[in-house]
Design an enzyme around this catalytic site. Structure first.
Site, mmCIF file in Angstrom:
data_model
loop_
_atom_site.group_PDB
_atom_site.id
_atom_site.type_symbol
_atom_site.label_atom_id
_atom_site.label_comp_id
_atom_site.label_asym_id
_atom_site.label_seq_id
_atom_site.Cartn_x
_atom_site.Cartn_y
_atom_site.Cartn_z
ATOM 1 C CB THR A 19 -0.936 -0.010 1.228
ATOM 2 O OG1 THR A 19 -1.840 -1.093 1.058
ATOM 3 C CG2 THR A 19 -1.705 1.286 1.370
ATOM 4 C CB CYS B 144 -30.803 -13.113 -25.745
ATOM 5 S SG CYS B 144 -30.433 -12.090 -27.187
ATOM 6 C CG HIS C 248 -30.041 -9.275 -22.654
ATOM 7 N ND1 HIS C 248 -29.230 -10.347 -22.387
ATOM 8 C CD2 HIS C 248 -30.001 -9.102 -23.994
ATOM 9 C CE1 HIS C 248 -28.708 -10.794 -23.517
ATOM 10 N NE2 HIS C 248 -29.160 -10.054 -24.507
ATOM 11 C CD GLU D 56 -29.864 -10.479 -18.730
ATOM 12 O OE1 GLU D 56 -31.093 -10.607 -18.945
ATOM 13 O OE2 GLU D 56 -28.991 -10.701 -19.591
HETATM 14 N N1 GLN Z 1 -26.498 -14.790 -30.952
HETATM 15 C C1 GLN Z 1 -27.844 -14.383 -30.848
HETATM 16 C C2 GLN Z 1 -28.144 -13.152 -31.679
HETATM 17 O O1 GLN Z 1 -27.256 -12.395 -32.007
HETATM 18 C C3 GLN Z 1 -28.244 -14.154 -29.406
HETATM 19 C C4 GLN Z 1 -27.555 -13.005 -28.787
HETATM 20 C C5 GLN Z 1 -27.660 -12.991 -27.286
HETATM 21 O O2 GLN Z 1 -27.993 -14.010 -26.671
HETATM 22 N N2 GLN Z 1 -27.351 -11.858 -26.658
HETATM 23 O O3 GLN Z 1 -29.278 -12.910 -31.992
#
Ligand code: GLN
Length: 549
Positions: free
Chosen positions: A192, A382, A508, A510
């Site tokens: 440190t 996805c 997504h 998440e």
């Molecule tokens: N490979 C797929 C696409 O481009 C899914 C992408 C992903 O799961 N983010 O549509």
């Protein structure tokens, strides 16, 4: 005028600068200040969108479609705010801007150099969010470790800002490691001291030193660090290893990290931190009443960081349900028709993760089939949603060769196909369908009951999509498109009519899950997993009951 906090790191990487920055941000926000956090990364990629998750973990996507470092996910999850393209800057982006300006003739006659041109561009971006009038405090996390060649221009920019701005407008928080040497039974402060020395040689003096440590810092040690690093003793902060990252804001509050910064800023009119919701979340997280096991099928499973936002969304949704969510990794490459029951038999839910490329795809399809037939709660995100569509096409609609043109460009039944606007695109960086898009949900569907509304916005990162030419056949056979983009008609959500919980989303969810606002799909998925688990136990006890009679 906003106040600026710079967070630097010393000794080694992976000390959790992002979590410390997010925790400090959380505390200042809880005291009534408007806070945002940004990350400056020293690599030359313009953004991390083209990086393999093995190199840099998950690529996080913001509302405005920026592909960013995963630390931005922590900022959003902790502070319950949206970040944007402006919150993540890389060396690549800085140079790109400067070089473009040079070509336009903006520096005519001048030699363009790291100092002042690159450092000026860094400073401009460091100050930018603070000048919008939207924030009282802007925290800037500098990626990398002090002493790296790559981070020099960033540290130089911090030095200049410390000099240019009034003293009470900046604070530098330096995060270091205090290693414990087992043989000597001692915590060691020398690394440190060296890293602070190195920072000082680059002209930046820290106001606060946050020490990552496995053991408590004694008052003597704190004094020693303070003395040799030239900071006040109260500015030496202990950051002990925590059981969960969500405990860190409270640990930093006990150490008064926020108060030290406020004192430096001469801010006296702050309130006691309002952390009721945060503490309620922690109580539920720490004292769960039940447990479910979710199988996560993906291809970057060795790497914790590759599915960061999904794992965090499970933590938020689990706490909301007072349920401990144990996520087990299932390698799709090793799943076959013969072993699928054995591999997935103990699960209460199956999540097929996002991804790219063909590796492990057939195993994923077998797993989806198992979930569909057994009534195991299924959640596809996805690529996971695309796998669910392919499985249904092959095994229910009888289209044996159904595939995505991503994996098989010559398939006779491209149920997943490249979006029209993607067909002409050749460049890879920043060219996917990115960021927030609207989705309209059909009333009366599972998705509608989960969101409780017909209009949502979720974030995307993909090139392929459900091929609407097949939609009628899917819907007639029981798999419906319950959510669509209102302008383009792109399918956003698919679900099975006759299944307790089978849902796939092209977006997504998440990415928008935060401690205070868990993603609804994750919350309901855990409810379904709990119900499945209860049914399984009931079935088991009735079998054992039948055997004993
Ligand atoms: N490979 C797929 C696409 O481009 C899914 C992408 C992903 O799961 N983010 O549509």
């Amino acid at each position: 005028m906003a106040k600026y906090i710079f967070v630097t790191g010393g000794v080694t990487s992976s000390l959790g600068k992002g979590i410390i920055a997010a925790s400090l941000g959380k505390l200042l926000q809880a005291r009534g200040l408007r806070v945002t956090i940004q990350k400056f990364d020293p690599y030359i990629n313009v953004d991390p969108g083209t990086l393999n998750p093995y190199e840099h973990g998950e690529c996080y996507v913001t509302e405005d479609g920026a592909e960013t470092d995963l630390d931005l996910g922590h900022y959003e999850r902790f502070l319950n705010i949206y970040t944007s393209q402006a919150n993540n800057v890389t060396t690549g982006r800085i140079y790109q801007t400067v070089i473009n300006k040079e070509r336009e003739g903006a520096y005519l006659g001048k030699t363009v150099q790291v100092v002042p041109h690159i450092t000026d561009e860094i400073k401009r971006r460091m100050l930018e969010l603070g000048q919008t009038g939207n924030f009282d405090v802007v925290i800037t996390e500098i990626g990398g470790t002090v002493g790296d060649i790559e981070s020099l221009p960033f540290v130089e920019a911090v030095r200049q800002l410390q000099w240019e701005l009034p003293d009470e407008d900046t604070a530098v928080v330096h995060l270091t490691l205090i290693p414990y040497l087992k043989a000597a039974k001692e915590l060691k402060t020398k690394p440190t001291q060296h890293s602070v020395k190195m920072l000082s040689e680059e002209g930046v003096h820290p106001d606060v030193i946050v020490c990552r440590t496995e053991r408590p810092l004694t008052p003597d040690l704190r004094r020693k660090i303070a003395l040799f690093c030239n900071v006040k003793q109260e500015a030496v902060i202990e950051a002990a290893d925590a059981p969960t990252i969500y405990e860190v804001p409270l640990a930093m509050m006990r150490e008064k990290l926020d108060l030290i910064c406020l004192k430096k800023f001469n801010i006296n009119d702050y309130k006691e931190p309002e952390l009721t919701k945060w503490k309620e979340f922690l109580d539920k997280l720490n004292y769960p009443k039940s447990k479910v096991t979710i199988g996560l099928i993906g291809k970057y499973l060795e790497l914790q960081d590759a599915y960061k936002s999904i794992l965090e969304a499970f933590i938020h949704a689990g706490a909301m349900n007072e349920t401990q969510v144990q996520v087990v990794n299932v390698h799709s490459e090793f799943i076959t028709d013969d072993n699928v029951a054995e591999k997935l038999g103990s699960l209460d839910g199956l999540l097929v993760a996002p991804g790219f490329g063909h590796r492990g795809v057939e195993g994923k399809i077998i797993a989806v089939k198992y979930a569909r037939e057994k009534g195991l709660p299924f959640f596809g995100i996805c690529l996971g949603m695309q796998m669910a569509a392919i499985e249904f096409a092959r095994n229910v609609l009888g289209l044996e060769n159904a595939h995505s043109t991503e994996m098989n460009p010559d398939t006779t039944d491209p149920v997943i196909d490249l979006m029209d606007e993607q067909k002409k695109i050749k460049a890879k960086g920043g060219t996917m369908r990115l960021g927030s898009y609207a989705c309209e949900i059909t009333p009366g569907t599972l998705a509608y009951s989960i969101y409780g509304t017909g209009n949502i916005q979720e974030r995307h990162r993909h090139r392929w999509e459900f091929n609407n030419e097949y939609l009628d056949r899917f819907e007639n056979a029981g798999m419906i498109a319950s959510g669509k983009n209102p302008e383009s008609g792109l399918v956003e959500i698919i679900e099975l009519r006759d299944h307790p919980f089978f849902i796939g989303v092209q977006y997504h969810p998440e990415l928008k899950s935060t401690v205070e606002r868990p993603a609804p799909l994750f919350v309901r998925f855990i409810v379904a997993a709990k119900e499945y688990d209860e049914k399984k136990s009931l079935a088991k006890s009735s079998i054992s009951g039948a055997l004993t009679h």
